[in-house]
Design a protein around this motif. Structure first.
Motif, short mmCIF file in Angstrom:
data_model
loop_
_atom_site.label_atom_id
_atom_site.label_comp_id
_atom_site.label_asym_id
_atom_site.label_seq_id
_atom_site.Cartn_x
_atom_site.Cartn_y
_atom_site.Cartn_z
N VAL A 123 0.85 -1.20 -0.11
CA VAL A 123 -0.05 -0.01 -0.06
C VAL A 123 0.97 1.06 -0.22
O VAL A 123 0.61 2.24 -0.79
CB VAL A 123 -1.00 -0.07 1.24
CG1 VAL A 123 -1.57 1.37 1.31
CG2 VAL A 123 -1.98 -1.04 1.06
N ALA A 124 1.86 1.35 0.70
CA ALA A 124 2.81 2.49 0.58
C ALA A 124 3.32 2.64 -0.55
O ALA A 124 3.75 3.79 -0.72
CB ALA A 124 4.07 2.18 2.04
N GLU A 143 1.20 4.17 -2.86
CA GLU A 143 0.95 5.53 -2.36
C GLU A 143 2.01 6.41 -3.05
O GLU A 143 1.77 7.50 -3.80
CB GLU A 143 0.70 5.71 -1.06
CG GLU A 143 -0.74 5.21 -0.57
CD GLU A 143 -0.60 5.46 1.14
OE1 GLU A 143 0.30 5.78 1.52
OE2 GLU A 143 -1.71 5.04 1.50
N ARG A 144 3.33 5.83 -2.95
CA ARG A 144 4.46 6.64 -3.46
C ARG A 144 4.34 6.86 -5.10
O ARG A 144 4.69 7.74 -5.46
CB ARG A 144 5.66 6.16 -2.88
CG ARG A 144 5.99 6.14 -1.46
CD ARG A 144 7.33 5.53 -1.05
NE ARG A 144 7.79 4.41 -1.48
CZ ARG A 144 7.60 3.45 -0.59
NH1 ARG A 144 7.17 3.58 0.49
NH2 ARG A 144 7.81 2.04 -0.85
N ASN A 176 1.76 6.73 -6.84
CA ASN A 176 0.55 7.85 -7.18
C ASN A 176 1.04 8.90 -7.25
O ASN A 176 0.97 9.93 -8.05
CB ASN A 176 -0.69 7.33 -6.53
CG ASN A 176 -1.38 6.07 -6.70
OD1 ASN A 176 -1.25 5.63 -8.04
ND2 ASN A 176 -2.27 5.65 -5.83
N GLU A 177 1.76 9.37 -5.92
CA GLU A 177 2.32 10.74 -5.52
C GLU A 177 3.19 11.01 -6.83
O GLU A 177 3.33 12.05 -7.40
CB GLU A 177 3.13 10.71 -4.37
CG GLU A 177 3.46 12.05 -4.04
CD GLU A 177 4.33 12.10 -2.54
OE1 GLU A 177 5.01 13.09 -2.44
OE2 GLU A 177 4.23 11.09 -1.81
#
Length: 309
Positions: free
Chosen positions: A16-17, A20-21, A23-24
């Motif tokens: 998940v992390a 998220e990275r 996507n950022e």
């Protein structure tokens, strides 16, 4: 109490992390792309332009039989691209031509002095056929597309050998737009080339006519001798440019002239030709083939217009 999480939950949290990275990072990249202006360039096979325009307007492909206003035509191409790609900036116009031992002719030197124009020369063989031009086009088009220097490429030519250049540029994400000159009773562009490009546009007789004039004889005529007087000075031409601007302001109104301001320092092709014709009538001398005087004419025109707004 044991605070150690099961291995499965730890792996899931890491995934998940990571998502998220990612996507950022994608968000930042997309934001940067969205704020980066598009860029276009034009790649002009001069041999094709001379042959096609000469045949259409003067009825011959022999360069000795007609004069091509290359500067005016390049300005018209730039203006057309500006209307088709309003949110894009021009990188430059590449003008590909042939010359013996790749030494610039006087005409090619005048084109090379134009702003935003790069002259690239191939060789001419004993039969006055261009050699090496297609490879130059492919090299430049592919290199600019590969380095993301352009998003759109305007290709003005008709040779089937240019298909590989189109495919290479498209492979790097650039869109290629093929422009041509009308051929009466047939085609002057290879069908495989027409099939590969992203869009097509053809310029007709009315578009080309202002830029081609047939010579009375095959030998070039010296403009000063033809007009019976010396070539006008740069300051004289500059003054005439301002004079035409003042006349147009009085006749056509401030609103019409104001519409030209967003295109500074360029003028639409038709307006540029009107300016040239009006100036030549006042000077009683041809400015064709005098790139420096053409620039002085535009400078004088723009100076007067901008002083009024």
């Amino acid at each position: 109490m044991n605070d150690v999480q099961p291995t499965g939950l730890t792996d899931l949290a890491a995934v998940v992390a990571g998502i998220e990275r990612t996507n950022e990072l994608l968000t930042r990249v997309l934001a940067e792309v969205a704020t980066t202006p598009s860029t276009h360039a034009a790649f002009v096979d001069a041999g094709y332009v001379y042959a096609a325009a000469g045949r259409l307007v003067a009825g011959t492909e022999d360069r000795r039989a007609f004069e091509l206003d290359a500067e005016g035509l390049i300005e018209a191409f730039i203006d057309k691209a500006r209307t088709l790609f309003p949110d894009s900036r021009l990188l430059r116009v590449y003008w590909y031509d042939g010359a013996r031992r790749r030494i610039h002719t006087a005409e090619q030197q005048r084109v090379a002095e134009l702003p935003d124009v790069k002259v690239r020369l191939g060789n001419l063989n004993a039969n006055n056929q261009q050699k090496g031009v297609d490879s130059l086009i492919r090299s430049d088009l592919e290199s600019l597309a590969r380095h993301r220097a352009i998003s759109d490429a305007v290709l003005i030519g008709g040779d089937e050998d240019l298909v590989s250049a189109v495919e290479a540029a498209q492979g790097y994400g650039a869109r290629v737009h093929l422009w041509g000159i009308e051929a009466l009773g047939g085609r002057n562009q290879a069908e495989p080339l027409l099939w590969e490009v992203d869009s097509q546009r053809t310029f007709d007789l009315e578009f080309c006519k202002p830029y081609v004039s047939r010579r009375a004889a095959f030998d070039a005529v010296d403009p000063a001798a033809a007009d019976g007087g010396p070539v006008p000075a740069r300051e004289e031409v500059r003054f005439v440019g301002a004079r035409v601007a003042a006349q147009w302001l009085a006749e056509r109104g401030r609103e019409w002239v104001a519409d030209l301001l967003p295109g500074h320092p360029y003028l639409p092709g038709t307006v540029d030709q009107e300016l040239l014709t009006a100036a030549e009538a006042l000077l009683r001398h041809s400015l064709r083939g005098h790139a420096d005087l053409r620039r002085a004419l535009r400078d004088g025109f723009w100076e007067h217009v901008r002083a009024q707004y």
